[in-house]
Design a protein around this motif. Sequence first.
Motif, mmCIF file in Angstrom:
data_model
loop_
_atom_site.group_PDB
_atom_site.id
_atom_site.type_symbol
_atom_site.label_atom_id
_atom_site.label_comp_id
_atom_site.label_asym_id
_atom_site.label_seq_id
_atom_site.Cartn_x
_atom_site.Cartn_y
_atom_site.Cartn_z
ATOM 1 N N THR A 41 10.167 12.419 -12.655
ATOM 2 C CA THR A 41 10.328 13.185 -13.893
ATOM 3 C C THR A 41 9.924 12.361 -15.110
ATOM 4 O O THR A 41 9.193 12.835 -15.992
ATOM 5 N N GLY A 44 6.218 11.623 -15.249
ATOM 6 C CA GLY A 44 5.483 12.826 -15.623
ATOM 7 C C GLY A 44 5.426 13.004 -17.130
ATOM 8 O O GLY A 44 4.361 13.260 -17.709
ATOM 9 N N VAL A 45 6.577 12.854 -17.774
ATOM 10 C CA VAL A 45 6.628 12.966 -19.236
ATOM 11 C C VAL A 45 5.838 11.840 -19.901
ATOM 12 O O VAL A 45 5.079 12.062 -20.847
ATOM 13 N N SER A 48 2.092 12.471 -19.649
ATOM 14 C CA SER A 48 1.665 13.577 -20.519
ATOM 15 C C SER A 48 1.603 13.132 -21.975
ATOM 16 O O SER A 48 0.630 13.403 -22.680
ATOM 17 N N ASP A 66 13.801 12.006 -21.733
ATOM 18 C CA ASP A 66 13.677 12.642 -20.422
ATOM 19 C C ASP A 66 14.538 11.923 -19.385
ATOM 20 O O ASP A 66 15.138 12.567 -18.521
ATOM 21 N N THR A 227 1.844 13.904 -9.074
ATOM 22 C CA THR A 227 2.635 14.055 -10.304
ATOM 23 C C THR A 227 1.953 13.359 -11.477
ATOM 24 O O THR A 227 1.811 13.934 -12.568
ATOM 25 N N ILE A 230 -1.472 15.222 -12.404
ATOM 26 C CA ILE A 230 -1.295 16.500 -13.104
ATOM 27 C C ILE A 230 -0.824 16.279 -14.545
ATOM 28 O O ILE A 230 -1.377 16.857 -15.498
ATOM 29 N N HIS A 231 0.187 15.439 -14.720
ATOM 30 C CA HIS A 231 0.735 15.245 -16.067
ATOM 31 C C HIS A 231 -0.232 14.508 -17.003
ATOM 32 O O HIS A 231 -0.233 14.764 -18.207
ATOM 33 N N TYR A 232 -1.046 13.642 -16.447
ATOM 34 C CA TYR A 232 -2.045 12.968 -17.288
ATOM 35 C C TYR A 232 -3.016 13.977 -17.861
ATOM 36 O O TYR A 232 -3.329 13.966 -19.067
ATOM 37 N N VAL A 234 -2.544 17.205 -18.170
ATOM 38 C CA VAL A 234 -1.849 18.102 -19.082
ATOM 39 C C VAL A 234 -1.824 17.488 -20.488
ATOM 40 O O VAL A 234 -2.069 18.161 -21.496
ATOM 41 N N GLY A 235 -1.535 16.189 -20.538
ATOM 42 C CA GLY A 235 -1.554 15.502 -21.831
ATOM 43 C C GLY A 235 -2.933 15.481 -22.442
ATOM 44 O O GLY A 235 -3.094 15.613 -23.681
#
Length: 238
Positions: A41, A44-45, A48, A66, A227, A230-232, A234-235
């Motif tokens: 978690t 991920g934050v 991003s 987070d 994880t 995907i989050h990279y 998204v950012g």
Amino acid sequence: MEVNEEVHEKNQKKQKQHQTMDEKLNTLRAGVLGSNDGILTVVGVLFSVAAATTNQFTIFIAGLADLLACAFSMASGEYASVSTQKDTEQAAVAKEQALLESNFADQQAAVQKFYEERGVTPETSLAIAKDLMHKDALATVVNVKEDIQLGHYMNPWDAAFSSLFAAALGGTFPLVAMTVFPAATQWPATIVAVLLSVTLTGYLSAKLGRGLVKTAIIRNVIVGIITMFIHYYVGQLF
């Protein structure tokens, strides 16, 4: 009667050991799951936010917020889950109490059958059942039928605190790697920290669950990589 007591004591000892082990495993399981969730978690934050901005303070605050949210969320979830299990056990005890009051003979027969299934002769099983039911009928029935030690239930607080501290500890690894290392090495340092962390939690989860260590580690590493990926991106989008 001495034989009856010996058979009963052996059975009681095995059940107590089994229940104690279940409690310990439940607490450790909550810790391992909490740690794994904290790692994934928080990273991920971090990925991003770090992909969207280079401001280190913003990245740190986002990761810390987070981490705290994840830790308390995992703890509250474990508390609710184990509390439900405790309520279920108490409801089972209440049900057996009602059955004792309405049909004592059937309850005694269930105790007798329990010992017969473990190789005790029908005559000895009946003697054991009568003796135990005379001493403490409710404790005997819930122990035999529900595998519950009367008055001894799962502790939701143990699981909650285990999950709380484990999630916070797990999330600390990527948070420290991303915010303490120099900008030039923070990305590879975080990736390495995450992969090592999920490898450890995969190993521990396999050992606790008596599963395949290699499979659990590979699964955790793949989930960790997905994880972060995907989050990279998204950012990057924002």
